[in-house]
Structures are given as structure tokens and as C-alpha cells.
Design a protein around this motif. Structure first.
Motif, PDB file in Angstrom:
ATOM      1  N   SER A 143      22.506  33.882  39.007  1.00  0.00           N
ATOM      2  CA  SER A 143      23.557  33.843  39.968  1.00  0.00           C
ATOM      3  C   SER A 143      25.045  33.911  39.212  1.00  0.00           C
ATOM      4  O   SER A 143      25.942  34.008  39.737  1.00  0.00           O
ATOM      5  N   SER A 144      24.780  33.495  37.775  1.00  0.00           N
ATOM      6  CA  SER A 144      25.964  33.468  37.052  1.00  0.00           C
ATOM      7  C   SER A 144      26.413  35.069  36.674  1.00  0.00           C
ATOM      8  O   SER A 144      27.671  35.435  36.159  1.00  0.00           O
ATOM      9  N   ILE A 145      25.674  36.104  37.112  1.00  0.00           N
ATOM     10  CA  ILE A 145      26.110  37.353  36.968  1.00  0.00           C
ATOM     11  C   ILE A 145      27.235  37.971  38.130  1.00  0.00           C
ATOM     12  O   ILE A 145      26.436  38.216  39.193  1.00  0.00           O
ATOM     13  N   ASP A 146      28.389  38.074  38.013  1.00  0.00           N
ATOM     14  CA  ASP A 146      29.020  38.655  39.191  1.00  0.00           C
ATOM     15  C   ASP A 146      28.553  39.974  39.506  1.00  0.00           C
ATOM     16  O   ASP A 146      28.519  40.864  38.694  1.00  0.00           O
ATOM     17  N   PRO A 147      28.340  40.201  40.872  1.00  0.00           N
ATOM     18  CA  PRO A 147      27.732  41.676  41.353  1.00  0.00           C
ATOM     19  C   PRO A 147      28.638  42.733  40.821  1.00  0.00           C
ATOM     20  O   PRO A 147      28.464  43.754  40.637  1.00  0.00           O
ATOM     21  N   ARG A 148      30.074  42.393  40.715  1.00  0.00           N
ATOM     22  CA  ARG A 148      30.819  43.614  40.239  1.00  0.00           C
ATOM     23  C   ARG A 148      30.574  44.202  38.913  1.00  0.00           C
ATOM     24  O   ARG A 148      31.064  45.223  38.691  1.00  0.00           O
ATOM     25  N   TYR A 149      29.557  43.339  38.044  1.00  0.00           N
ATOM     26  CA  TYR A 149      29.465  43.936  36.729  1.00  0.00           C
ATOM     27  C   TYR A 149      28.291  44.931  36.901  1.00  0.00           C
ATOM     28  O   TYR A 149      27.997  45.386  35.649  1.00  0.00           O
ATOM     29  N   LEU A 150      27.510  44.710  37.988  1.00  0.00           N
ATOM     30  CA  LEU A 150      26.329  45.659  38.068  1.00  0.00           C
ATOM     31  C   LEU A 150      26.621  47.045  38.063  1.00  0.00           C
ATOM     32  O   LEU A 150      27.430  47.652  38.816  1.00  0.00           O
ATOM     33  N   ILE A 151      25.869  47.921  37.248  1.00  0.00           N
ATOM     34  CA  ILE A 151      26.295  49.483  37.387  1.00  0.00           C
ATOM     35  C   ILE A 151      25.058  50.063  37.889  1.00  0.00           C
ATOM     36  O   ILE A 151      25.073  50.532  39.053  1.00  0.00           O
TER      37      ILE A 151
ATOM     38  N   LEU B 150      25.351  46.330  32.749  1.00  0.00           N
ATOM     39  CA  LEU B 150      26.366  45.630  33.029  1.00  0.00           C
ATOM     40  C   LEU B 150      27.815  46.305  32.738  1.00  0.00           C
ATOM     41  O   LEU B 150      27.758  46.954  31.335  1.00  0.00           O
ATOM     42  N   ARG B 151      28.859  46.088  33.531  1.00  0.00           N
ATOM     43  CA  ARG B 151      30.087  46.570  32.974  1.00  0.00           C
ATOM     44  C   ARG B 151      30.868  45.519  31.988  1.00  0.00           C
ATOM     45  O   ARG B 151      30.237  44.472  32.017  1.00  0.00           O
ATOM     46  N   TYR B 152      31.639  45.996  31.410  1.00  0.00           N
ATOM     47  CA  TYR B 152      32.547  45.298  30.356  1.00  0.00           C
ATOM     48  C   TYR B 152      33.595  44.566  30.951  1.00  0.00           C
ATOM     49  O   TYR B 152      34.012  45.116  31.953  1.00  0.00           O
ATOM     50  N   PRO B 153      34.113  43.444  30.571  1.00  0.00           N
ATOM     51  CA  PRO B 153      35.192  42.922  31.515  1.00  0.00           C
ATOM     52  C   PRO B 153      36.416  43.853  31.898  1.00  0.00           C
ATOM     53  O   PRO B 153      37.036  43.819  32.939  1.00  0.00           O
ATOM     54  N   TYR B 154      36.709  44.791  30.995  1.00  0.00           N
ATOM     55  CA  TYR B 154      37.725  45.600  31.006  1.00  0.00           C
ATOM     56  C   TYR B 154      37.813  46.485  31.960  1.00  0.00           C
ATOM     57  O   TYR B 154      38.736  47.257  32.713  1.00  0.00           O
ATOM     58  N   GLU B 155      36.366  46.790  32.828  1.00  0.00           N
ATOM     59  CA  GLU B 155      36.078  48.003  33.642  1.00  0.00           C
ATOM     60  C   GLU B 155      36.026  47.117  35.005  1.00  0.00           C
ATOM     61  O   GLU B 155      36.016  47.809  35.935  1.00  0.00           O
ATOM     62  N   VAL B 156      36.463  45.895  35.005  1.00  0.00           N
ATOM     63  CA  VAL B 156      36.360  45.231  36.396  1.00  0.00           C
ATOM     64  C   VAL B 156      37.844  44.870  36.848  1.00  0.00           C
ATOM     65  O   VAL B 156      38.507  44.198  36.085  1.00  0.00           O
ATOM     66  N   ARG B 157      38.506  45.403  37.898  1.00  0.00           N
ATOM     67  CA  ARG B 157      39.754  45.071  38.275  1.00  0.00           C
ATOM     68  C   ARG B 157      39.806  43.694  38.758  1.00  0.00           C
ATOM     69  O   ARG B 157      38.971  43.040  39.497  1.00  0.00           O
ATOM     70  N   ASP B 158      41.153  42.908  38.580  1.00  0.00           N
ATOM     71  CA  ASP B 158      41.393  41.758  39.123  1.00  0.00           C
ATOM     72  C   ASP B 158      41.502  41.641  40.573  1.00  0.00           C
ATOM     73  O   ASP B 158      42.589  42.492  41.268  1.00  0.00           O
TER      74      ASP B 158
END
Length: 246
Positions: A102-110, A167-175
Motif C-alpha cells: 500500500s505504500s507504493i504510489d500507483p503512479r510509480y508502476l511501469i 518502478l519509476r524514479y521520483p523525477y519521472e512522476v509529475r507533481d
């Protein structure tokens, strides 16, 4: 024919190591696709690499990569320079930590992969790692090098194997605030909320992918069959999920 593994190496949890193979869990190859054809000759269209200014064809040996700084300025980077900084895979997925799923934000899934023991040996060690993850009800986080880049991979049990999700790196996920800041703060009344909940309860179900049909893919199949009635190579509706036209 079984698909080829994208990667082979070792899965390691502290002192427990086993040989494994990584396979893509999804595929777009079964979707209908098209080639561009010369209407006059019926031949496939071939694309040539040309200089944007002169229009002359450029051969592969004369092509290098460039990072665009502005309209007409590029920082040139040679193939040798890229090879020098490419990460050399140690062919090992090291499990670094365990986290709640549950701690993995779905936006980080590739994309998902299947991880299985490679060869006859290593099944015991693989089972130990798999059942350790399962018993803790956690997701194992590791790192794997694919195509010269290091990726974060999340591992979790799936039946007798493991599913690994890049998983994506933080810089790949938009704010999200860049998009949500202008949404008005609307007061939702209890009556409207109750009505919406009633509708949700009426439509509540479990997700079954088989219930959903790709209507566009079905329409493509019918179109190809209609256009190819004079030839025996038309697609049947029953085979459209396993046939690709290229």
C-alpha cells in the motif's frame, strides 16, 4: 512457443541466491497493426534517415546522438561516451528492503514481469525467497540493470512464481499540484453524496477483465475480413486475440 526471457541472472536475499529468468507479463504484439503501403505498387514504404537541412540520406556510421539545448544547438555525445557510462549488469537482483504494498504510489508502476527459477537447480532457494515475501505480506524492493539502465523492481508472490514490477524514479512522476490547484473547492451536500453512493452500490462488482471487449480491435477485425473476402487470409473473430497483421 514459449517467449524468450528478457533477462537472466540471480535473485539474492542475503545468503540465499538462486538463478532466475525474467519474462514480460504483458504484450501488445497480438493487437492488429498495419504497414504503410504504396498504393500504386503495393510495396511496403521504407523510411530513410535524411539530413533535416540538406535532405540527403545519412548512413548509420555518420549518425551520433545529440542533446537539444535550443532550436539549433545540440550537445553531441558519441557512442563510445555512452558505452563508457552504461551500467554493466552484475546479473543479480539484490533485495534491499521490504515495504507494504500500500505504500507504493500507483503512479510509480511501469510494467509487470514474471520471475521464475532458471533451470532445474535453484527451485528450493526460489521457494524460500518467495514464501518469505508471502509470509510477511510485504513487497520486496530490489534493483536490476536492463538495457544499460538500473531500474527499481518490486517483487511479490504470484501463484508459484514472482511478479516483478518496474518502478519509476521520483523525477519521472509529475507533481499533481500543477494540475489540481485550479480545481474549485465545491461543497458536496449529503443528499447528493447519498445518491451517488446508492448508484455505486447498485453497480458494485469485482473486476473481471474478461467482461470487457476491445471494441476497436473487434471493428478492425471485421474491417479486415470485409476487405479481404477475396483472399483466404482474413481474420476470424475467434482468432483476433492471437493474430497480428504486420
Amino acid at each position: 512457443m514459449a517467449p524468450r526471457a528478457n533477462w537472466k541472472g540471480f535473485l539474492r536475499l542475503s545468503l540465499v541466491t538462486c538463478p532466475v529468468a525474467l519474462f514480460p507479463a504483458t504484450s501488445d504484439s497480438e493487437k492488429i497493426s498495419f504497414n504503410q503501403i504504396n498504393r500504386k505498387t503495393g510495396h511496403r514504404i521504407k523510411y530513410a534517415k535524411v539530413d533535416a537541412d540538406t535532405g540527403e540520406e545519412v548512413f548509420n556510421d555518420d549518425i551520433m546522438k545529440g542533446y537539444k539545448v535550443d532550436t539549433d544547438t545540440y550537445i553531441e555525445v558519441s557512442k563510445d561516451e555512452l558505452e563508457n557510462i552504461a551500467l554493466e549488469s552484475n546479473r543479480t537482483i539484490d533485495i534491499d528492503e521490504f515495504v507494504p504494498k500500500s505504500s507504493i504510489d500507483p503512479r510509480y508502476l511501469i510494467r509487470p514481469y514474471y520471475l521464475i527459477p532458471d533451470g532445474k537447480i535453484g527451485h528450493d532457494a526460489f521457494a524460500v525467497i518467495r514464501e518469505t515475501i508471502r509470509s510477511m505480506d510485504m513487497v520486496a524492493i530490489g534493483r536490476v540493470v536492463l538495457t544499460s539502465r538500473e531500474h527499481i523492481i518490486a517483487l511479490e508472490p504470484l501463484d508459484n512464481g514472482l511478479m516483478g514490477t518496474l518502478l519509476r524514479y521520483p523525477y519521472e512522476v509529475r507533481d499533481e499540484n500543477e494540475y489540481f490547484d485550479d480545481i474549485q473547492d465545491v461543497k458536496v451536500t449529503k443528499d447528493m453524496l447519498d445518491l451517488a453512493k446508492h448508484i455505486v452500490n447498485q453497480k458494485a462488482s469485482t473486476f473481471e477483465p474478461e467482461k470487457f471487449e476491445d471494441h476497436y480491435e473487434a471493428a478492425l477485425t471485421e474491417l479486415i475480413n470485409a476487405n479481404g473476402t477475396a483472399r483466404p487470409s482474413g481474420l476470424s473473430r475467434d482468432r483476433r486475440a492471437t493474430t497480428s497483421w504486420t
